[in-house]
Structures are given as structure tokens and as C-alpha cells.
Design an enzyme around this catalytic site. Sequence first.
Site, PDB file in Angstrom:
ATOM      1  N   ALA A 152       0.799  -1.229   0.000  1.00 25.47           N
ATOM      2  CA  ALA A 152       0.000   0.000   0.000  1.00 25.47           C
ATOM      3  C   ALA A 152       0.832   1.281   0.000  1.00 25.47           C
ATOM      4  O   ALA A 152       0.599   2.173  -0.828  1.00 25.47           O
ATOM      5  CB  ALA A 152      -0.977  -0.016   1.178  1.00 25.47           C
ATOM      6  N   ARG A 179      -5.426  -0.184  -8.581  1.00 28.83           N
ATOM      7  CA  ARG A 179      -5.604  -1.137  -7.479  1.00 28.83           C
ATOM      8  C   ARG A 179      -6.681  -0.582  -6.547  1.00 28.83           C
ATOM      9  O   ARG A 179      -6.445   0.418  -5.859  1.00 28.83           O
ATOM     10  CB  ARG A 179      -4.297  -1.318  -6.683  1.00 28.83           C
ATOM     11  CG  ARG A 179      -3.100  -1.855  -7.463  1.00 28.83           C
ATOM     12  CD  ARG A 179      -3.231  -3.318  -7.849  1.00 28.83           C
ATOM     13  NE  ARG A 179      -3.456  -4.204  -6.727  1.00 28.83           N
ATOM     14  CZ  ARG A 179      -2.485  -4.704  -5.939  1.00 28.83           C
ATOM     15  NH1 ARG A 179      -1.227  -4.369  -6.155  1.00 28.83           N
ATOM     16  NH2 ARG A 179      -2.790  -5.529  -4.966  1.00 28.83           N
ATOM     17  N   ASP A 191      -3.892  -2.894   4.072  1.00 25.44           N
ATOM     18  CA  ASP A 191      -4.108  -2.105   2.859  1.00 25.44           C
ATOM     19  C   ASP A 191      -5.178  -1.042   3.048  1.00 25.44           C
ATOM     20  O   ASP A 191      -5.181  -0.038   2.343  1.00 25.44           O
ATOM     21  CB  ASP A 191      -4.488  -3.029   1.707  1.00 25.44           C
ATOM     22  CG  ASP A 191      -3.313  -3.862   1.241  1.00 25.44           C
ATOM     23  OD1 ASP A 191      -2.621  -3.433   0.304  1.00 25.44           O
ATOM     24  OD2 ASP A 191      -3.066  -4.925   1.833  1.00 25.44           O
ATOM     25  N   ASN A 239      -6.558  -6.770   4.400  1.00 28.76           N
ATOM     26  CA  ASN A 239      -5.164  -7.159   4.165  1.00 28.76           C
ATOM     27  C   ASN A 239      -5.166  -8.384   3.246  1.00 28.76           C
ATOM     28  O   ASN A 239      -6.219  -8.900   2.873  1.00 28.76           O
ATOM     29  CB  ASN A 239      -4.455  -7.457   5.492  1.00 28.76           C
ATOM     30  CG  ASN A 239      -2.942  -7.530   5.330  1.00 28.76           C
ATOM     31  OD1 ASN A 239      -2.329  -6.624   4.754  1.00 28.76           O
ATOM     32  ND2 ASN A 239      -2.334  -8.587   5.839  1.00 28.76           N
ATOM     33  N   LYS A 240      -3.996  -8.839   2.890  1.00 25.33           N
ATOM     34  CA  LYS A 240      -3.845  -9.961   1.967  1.00 25.33           C
ATOM     35  C   LYS A 240      -4.745 -11.123   2.356  1.00 25.33           C
ATOM     36  O   LYS A 240      -4.879 -11.462   3.533  1.00 25.33           O
ATOM     37  CB  LYS A 240      -2.383 -10.401   1.956  1.00 25.33           C
ATOM     38  CG  LYS A 240      -2.100 -11.614   1.095  1.00 25.33           C
ATOM     39  CD  LYS A 240      -2.266 -11.310  -0.379  1.00 25.33           C
ATOM     40  CE  LYS A 240      -1.910 -12.552  -1.211  1.00 25.33           C
ATOM     41  NZ  LYS A 240      -1.996 -12.265  -2.644  1.00 25.33           N
TER      42      LYS A 240
END
Length: 366
Positions: free
Chosen positions: A54, A89, A248, A258-259
Site C-alpha cells: 500500500a 488497485r 491495505d 489485508n492480503k
Amino acid sequence: MNYQGKRWRTIWRNDDATIGVIDQRLLPHEFRTLTLRTMEECAEAIRNMTVRGAPLIGATAAYGMCLAIRDDPGDKSIHAALGTLASTRPTAVNLLWALNQMLSAALPLPPEKRLERAWQKAAELCDEDVAVCEAIGRHGLAVFREIVAKKPTSLQPTGAKLNVLTHCNAGWLACVDWGTALAPIFMAHDAGLPVHVWVDETRPRNQGASLTAWELNQHGVPHTVIVDNAGGHLMQRGLVDLVIVGADRVTARGDVANKIGTYLKALAARDNGVPFYVALPGSTIDWTLRDGLTEIPIEERSAVEVTHLRGKTADGALVEIQLTPDGTSACNYGFDVTPARLVTAFITEKGVCAAGEAGLKKLFGR
């Protein structure tokens, strides 16, 4: 951070007013830099994950705005560039934050003065990110010290006093320098704390196995790569003292995007009484959103990231292989949302706070 005796940042301005970045698609097997010459090349570097993480996405977008203003400093061109970069993104809020910072700095000026101010602002944002991540590292180190102080003196089977589990990559490569979740780990190692890191491989792009492991190896931090599903097993056996991840996007009430897979680690940590920390800069907080599950846009990426793997063969060649049968479809959500109730605390540049609206407001004054 250091690589082969040289101090590096992940992004920089070249003497010819182009942008230099590390091509993260090639790591850990090849270290190569790439030159970005246009706004469109910056956008593509974000989109294809030449750069990722990020904070670094935000920094790349900021420099992309500089290149757009260099080519055309008019209002229409600036707004068009902002739209192109913002669409690359959707989940990481740092992207929009950085673009708005650039817009506020350049747009009020007459066109002939915009480029100089844009270059200046982009550099300021990068320097600020380094300072913020270093501060996150210091506050995280204090948390690590507290956990170590409460532990028995005997070392774990890993040979470490502190076993940390990470997910994805939230280190130097995800930021301009230092990183978020990895900054306290680097500082703990440098301070002499016997720290060992369990590194989730983090499928489908394997940012843990490729990027986090590479960073820790470069810094000399003891670590072990594990498959994503092994984290809960290790927690059940007392081999994890804390989990720390990046973010993120964080909503005003503390929900964390997040991931993909982060939510499952938070559930396992809660079930086993393992502290679960999220390290983040204030720029990752989206004060306009509250319910992360319904409001945060979740990026869906190419199925090829799931069906294929890239790696090094025994003779050193870098190749891509297919894992799945021909004709099998795949789903590839890039992120998941961890509710604030599963997070022990946030570690930010302003200090450590409870994971929730009250804690965030106390630190950031919103």
C-alpha cells in the site's frame, strides 16, 4: 535497507527526471531495477505488481502524477492522470490518499509552477513514509520487549526467545523503506533480541516465501517459511508468541483489509490466545468507511496467479508452470477483511492503540 552493501529505497527519482523502482516480480531470484518514464508506465507498474504494498503504491502514483504534469500541466490532463492511476488497485487506500495529496499541492498553482511543486511533494511523501515506518518500528519494538519480558527465560525449539508469525509482505519492499509489520522485527534483531519469524508463504503470489523471506535473509533475521495452513498448528503448540501483519485499508472503526488469508490467522490467534497486531501508517485509515466487510472494495485478480507458479529450476532457469488441470477455473480474491474485534492492537507511527474507533481517534484526533 541494505542490499549487497548498498543502501536502497524501493523508489527514487533519476537524474533525467525518470523514476527508478525495483522490479519485485523477479525477486527473490533476480534483483533488477526498472525505469519508469511516463505516467502510463507508473500505472502499469502498479497494475502488474512490479511495485506493490500500500505505501509504495501511493509513492509510485505520486511520481506518476509528476510525469503526467511534466507532459501536460493543464487541469484536464491532471484529472485524467488521477483517474488512470486511481483505477489501478482498488483496495489500498494509500493510493487515493497520495493522489489527493498531489492534487492539493499542484492544482492551486498556475500551470507553469505545478511541475516543480509536484516533484517536491512526491519527494516529501517518500521521506514521510520512511519516517513513519521507522516510528512504527520503534513502537513495535517496545511491544516486542514487553512480550519477551513476560516469557520464561528458556528458548523455544526454534532457538529464539520471541517467535513471530507474519503474513504476506509488509516490509521494506512494500514501502519506501523499513516497512510496517517488518520494521519492529528488523529493529528487534538489531537490538539483540533473539527473534525468529515464521513466514507464511502467502499464496497465491507467494509474497511471504519470495519477498519477506528475501528481506529477512538480507538482514540476517532467523526465519522459517511455512505453508499458509500451518499457522494454526504452530499456535496450538505454543510456537507463536505474536502475529503481526500490515494493512491495505483500515476503516474508522478498525476493520482491516489485508492480503487474503489474514482473517484466518486472526481467528486462529484468537482461539489460541496469541496476540494479533496490525502495523499501519495513518494514511492507511479510511475515515469515510465504517463496516469493512460491506464497504471495502475487494480486488479480484487474474486466475493465472492461482493456476500457475513461477520459480527457479535446478539449472537456474526461471520458468512458469501450471498447477491445475486444463479447463479448471480458479477464483482469486486478493484481500479479506479482519474485524476489529479480532485485533489485539494497532501499531502506528503515533503509538499503539486499541483496535477500534476510540483507539484510532485517540491517536489521530479524528
